[in-house]
Design a protein around this motif. Structure first.
Motif, PDB file in Angstrom:
ATOM      1  N   LEU A  40       0.510   8.178  -9.634  1.00 51.04           N
ATOM      2  CA  LEU A  40      -0.708   8.703  -8.829  1.00 51.04           C
ATOM      3  C   LEU A  40      -2.078   8.664  -9.457  1.00 51.04           C
ATOM      4  O   LEU A  40      -2.356   9.033 -10.295  1.00 51.04           O
ATOM      5  CB  LEU A  40      -0.537  10.163  -8.390  1.00 51.04           C
ATOM      6  CG  LEU A  40      -1.422  10.764  -7.342  1.00 51.04           C
ATOM      7  CD1 LEU A  40      -0.616  11.779  -6.432  1.00 51.04           C
ATOM      8  CD2 LEU A  40      -2.482  11.630  -8.016  1.00 51.04           C
ATOM      9  N   ARG A  41      -3.112   8.095  -8.571  1.00 49.08           N
ATOM     10  CA  ARG A  41      -4.591   7.953  -8.848  1.00 49.08           C
ATOM     11  C   ARG A  41      -5.437   8.230  -7.688  1.00 49.08           C
ATOM     12  O   ARG A  41      -4.888   8.186  -6.886  1.00 49.08           O
ATOM     13  CB  ARG A  41      -4.804   6.689  -9.637  1.00 49.08           C
ATOM     14  CG  ARG A  41      -4.527   5.579  -8.734  1.00 49.08           C
ATOM     15  CD  ARG A  41      -4.595   4.013  -9.157  1.00 49.08           C
ATOM     16  NE  ARG A  41      -4.299   2.801  -8.566  1.00 49.08           N
ATOM     17  CZ  ARG A  41      -3.330   2.534  -8.030  1.00 49.08           C
ATOM     18  NH1 ARG A  41      -1.913   3.338  -8.399  1.00 49.08           N
ATOM     19  NH2 ARG A  41      -3.128   1.422  -7.458  1.00 49.08           N
ATOM     20  N   ILE A  42      -6.533   8.558  -8.170  1.00 50.53           N
ATOM     21  CA  ILE A  42      -7.745   8.928  -6.917  1.00 50.53           C
ATOM     22  C   ILE A  42      -8.695   7.888  -7.194  1.00 50.53           C
ATOM     23  O   ILE A  42      -9.369   7.494  -8.075  1.00 50.53           O
ATOM     24  CB  ILE A  42      -8.136  10.149  -7.231  1.00 50.53           C
ATOM     25  CG1 ILE A  42      -7.197  11.593  -7.278  1.00 50.53           C
ATOM     26  CG2 ILE A  42      -9.217  10.660  -6.212  1.00 50.53           C
ATOM     27  CD1 ILE A  42      -7.728  12.821  -7.211  1.00 50.53           C
ATOM     28  N   VAL A  43      -8.979   7.220  -5.942  1.00 48.07           N
ATOM     29  CA  VAL A  43     -10.056   6.207  -5.762  1.00 48.07           C
ATOM     30  C   VAL A  43     -11.182   6.689  -4.809  1.00 48.07           C
ATOM     31  O   VAL A  43     -10.894   6.774  -3.692  1.00 48.07           O
ATOM     32  CB  VAL A  43      -9.314   4.829  -5.595  1.00 48.07           C
ATOM     33  CG1 VAL A  43     -10.541   4.019  -5.181  1.00 48.07           C
ATOM     34  CG2 VAL A  43      -8.415   4.293  -6.659  1.00 48.07           C
ATOM     35  N   PRO A  44     -12.433   7.256  -5.233  1.00 42.85           N
ATOM     36  CA  PRO A  44     -13.067   7.628  -4.481  1.00 42.85           C
ATOM     37  C   PRO A  44     -14.040   6.129  -3.336  1.00 42.85           C
ATOM     38  O   PRO A  44     -13.965   5.063  -3.885  1.00 42.85           O
ATOM     39  CB  PRO A  44     -14.487   8.191  -5.337  1.00 42.85           C
ATOM     40  CG  PRO A  44     -13.828   8.183  -6.626  1.00 42.85           C
ATOM     41  CD  PRO A  44     -12.617   7.093  -6.809  1.00 42.85           C
ATOM     42  N   CYS A  45     -13.958   6.637  -2.337  1.00 46.74           N
ATOM     43  CA  CYS A  45     -14.539   5.870  -1.266  1.00 46.74           C
ATOM     44  C   CYS A  45     -15.783   6.372  -0.713  1.00 46.74           C
ATOM     45  O   CYS A  45     -16.093   7.421  -1.100  1.00 46.74           O
ATOM     46  CB  CYS A  45     -13.475   5.464  -0.198  1.00 46.74           C
ATOM     47  SG  CYS A  45     -12.053   4.721  -0.817  1.00 46.74           S
ATOM     48  N   LYS A  46     -16.215   5.702   0.150  1.00 53.39           N
ATOM     49  CA  LYS A  46     -17.707   6.387   0.770  1.00 53.39           C
ATOM     50  C   LYS A  46     -17.642   7.658   1.555  1.00 53.39           C
ATOM     51  O   LYS A  46     -18.473   8.551   1.363  1.00 53.39           O
ATOM     52  CB  LYS A  46     -18.454   5.304   1.788  1.00 53.39           C
ATOM     53  CG  LYS A  46     -19.710   5.650   2.108  1.00 53.39           C
ATOM     54  CD  LYS A  46     -20.450   4.616   3.225  1.00 53.39           C
ATOM     55  CE  LYS A  46     -21.646   5.055   3.615  1.00 53.39           C
ATOM     56  NZ  LYS A  46     -22.504   3.858   4.670  1.00 53.39           N
ATOM     57  N   ASP A  47     -16.649   7.729   2.362  1.00 51.99           N
ATOM     58  CA  ASP A  47     -16.621   8.936   3.259  1.00 51.99           C
ATOM     59  C   ASP A  47     -15.186   9.878   2.986  1.00 51.99           C
ATOM     60  O   ASP A  47     -15.147  10.863   3.401  1.00 51.99           O
ATOM     61  CB  ASP A  47     -16.488   8.640   4.671  1.00 51.99           C
ATOM     62  CG  ASP A  47     -17.632   7.662   5.150  1.00 51.99           C
ATOM     63  OD1 ASP A  47     -18.682   8.368   4.665  1.00 51.99           O
ATOM     64  OD2 ASP A  47     -17.647   6.734   5.943  1.00 51.99           O
ATOM     65  N   TYR A  48     -14.381   9.241   2.094  1.00 46.30           N
ATOM     66  CA  TYR A  48     -13.337  10.064   1.827  1.00 46.30           C
ATOM     67  C   TYR A  48     -12.644   9.404   0.327  1.00 46.30           C
ATOM     68  O   TYR A  48     -13.140   8.434  -0.295  1.00 46.30           O
ATOM     69  CB  TYR A  48     -12.288   9.745   2.664  1.00 46.30           C
ATOM     70  CG  TYR A  48     -11.994   8.288   3.265  1.00 46.30           C
ATOM     71  CD1 TYR A  48     -10.904   7.835   2.332  1.00 46.30           C
ATOM     72  CD2 TYR A  48     -12.627   7.719   4.195  1.00 46.30           C
ATOM     73  CE1 TYR A  48     -10.501   6.461   2.562  1.00 46.30           C
ATOM     74  CE2 TYR A  48     -12.361   6.404   4.212  1.00 46.30           C
ATOM     75  CZ  TYR A  48     -11.343   5.713   3.651  1.00 46.30           C
ATOM     76  OH  TYR A  48     -10.861   4.444   4.021  1.00 46.30           O
ATOM     77  N   ASP A  49     -11.766  10.227  -0.339  1.00 46.93           N
ATOM     78  CA  ASP A  49     -10.832   9.714  -1.377  1.00 46.93           C
ATOM     79  C   ASP A  49      -9.622   9.098  -1.018  1.00 46.93           C
ATOM     80  O   ASP A  49      -8.688   9.941  -0.292  1.00 46.93           O
ATOM     81  CB  ASP A  49     -11.107  10.912  -2.434  1.00 46.93           C
ATOM     82  CG  ASP A  49     -12.190  11.235  -3.059  1.00 46.93           C
ATOM     83  OD1 ASP A  49     -13.227  10.192  -3.025  1.00 46.93           O
ATOM     84  OD2 ASP A  49     -12.326  12.227  -3.424  1.00 46.93           O
TER      85      ASP A  49
END
Length: 388
Positions: free
Chosen positions: A334-343
């Motif tokens: 599991l990992r978290i990848v930040p995007c412009k409007d959401y993660d």
């Protein structure tokens, strides 16, 4: 007898994981089986001729088929010792399974022939002799077959051989079948009731059942079976005993015949450790597994962010959410990848083979639960299969 012979003729006879040692055990057991089965056939054949009993004759030819089976098993163990070549880089270990399957087919064919002969005796019974010598031969046969079942089972367990275990089962069923013949002779002697044909049919059923079990035990490894619980637990314990390993997943064991395994897996490691230190750790674990199982092992490193509290919390909670849907499901990587409007919460989810829900249905349920738990996040799920 076999234990004594193994001490005399097999060097390092207690090293059951060694390919050559287990091969010699298989050859020794096969030669012993050929000798004893031929001996039993000769005695029973003449006893059957003298008494006129189809059941004894059936039992005699069953022993002859067992001798033939031992010859096939012997040939199988001889071939397994051939070194890998260009066309078979993983060796010839699976020939042992093939030889076991050939043996099982021979047993089944013999069972059908004996069942047909016994049916004729039921429809057209004939008198049989109940001489003392017939009883003596049958009693000795039961004792010999029980001994053969014992030593074949012992060898099968020591070297983990499906072929030898199948032979042990066959010997045990033979002893039971011969005992049935013995009892039918007693019935004839003391009551005058001729149940010879029926007894022959019972012997044939024993043979067919033994052949079916032998076929099942030898064809399964050819198709590909999951590793035993003991092997999985041992591999897991060896890996987790090394400091720096956080978890294990995607374990796959490829079986190319007894003593010829290939193991691949993913090991989770701290993402902040030195890459060279981790590589050395993985090499050390691979060597440990190679020494323990005489296998080839490949381990893929999965770095885990152990310093990000948010990732750690999400990993735990996501695991709980998945388990709430089905206890057999699990997550990793599991990992978290930040995007412009959401993660994006990206992870792999292990689904057991043959699960009652379709992949898309499971993913939809999990995504819904995660996005309810974490507004502003989207779940990106890759489905993995469990092979253990």
């Amino acid at each position: 007898m076999v234990s004594l012979l193994s001490r005399l003729f097999i060097k390092d006879y207690t090293n059951y994981n060694d390919i050559q040692v287990r091969r010699k055990y298989g050859i020794l057991g096969s030669i012993t089986g050929i000798f004893l089965n031929v001996l039993l056939f000769v005695f029973k054949y003449f006893a059957g001729l003298a008494s006129g009993s189809v059941a004894i004759m059936a039992d005699a030819f069953n022993n002859l088929s067992d001798a033939g089976s031992s010859i096939v098993t012997f040939a199988g163990f001889k071939v397994t010792g051939i070194n890998p070549d260009d066309e078979h880089p993983f060796g010839h270990g699976r020939v042992e399974y093939i030889s076991g399957f050939i043996v099982s087919i021979a047993i089944i064919l013999m069972g059908f022939e004996l069942l047909k002969t016994s049916a004729g005796k039921i429809l057209h019974p004939s008198d049989i002799s109940t001489s003392t010598i017939s009883f003596v031969i049958l009693a000795i046969s039961v004792a010999v077959k029980l001994y053969m079942a014992f030593y074949n089972s012992s060898i099968g367990k020591k070297i983990n051989s499906a072929a030898m275990k199948a032979t042990a089962t066959d010997s045990l069923s033979d002893s039971a079948a011969t005992l049935v013949v013995f009892l039918s002779m007693l019935v004839m002697k003391y009551t005058g009731i001729n149940i010879d044909g029926y007894t022959g049919a019972i012997v044939a059923v024993f043979i067919l059942f033994a052949g079916y079990n032998a076929a099942k035990d030898t064809i399964s490894p050819l198709l590909g079976t999951k590793p035993s619980k003991e092997i999985v637990e041992t591999i897991d314990n060896i890996i987790m005993s090394h400091e720096g390993i956080l978890g294990v997943h995607d374990l796959i064991v490829h079986d190319y015949g007894p003593g010829r395994m290939m193991v691949s897996l993913h090991a989770e490691v701290p993402g902040d450790r030195n890459i060279y230190e981790l590589h050395n750790l993985i090499d050390h674990i691979e060597n440990d597994l190679n020494d323990r199982f005489n296998c080839e092992c490949v381990i893929h490193m999965d770095p885990v962010d152990i310093n990000d509290s948010r990732v750690k919390e999400m990993r735990i909670e996501t695991g709980k959410l998945v388990k709430s849907i089905d206890e057999k499901l699990s997550v990793h990587d599991l990992r978290i990848v930040p995007c412009k409007d959401y993660d994006n919460i990206i992870f792999d989810m292990i689904v057991p083979p043959g699960h009652y829900k379709k992949d898309e249905e499971i993913k939809e349920q999990v995504c819904k639960k995660i996005e309810e738990k974490y507004p502003g996040c989207k779940a990106v799920i890759k489905i993995d299969r469990s092979y253990i």
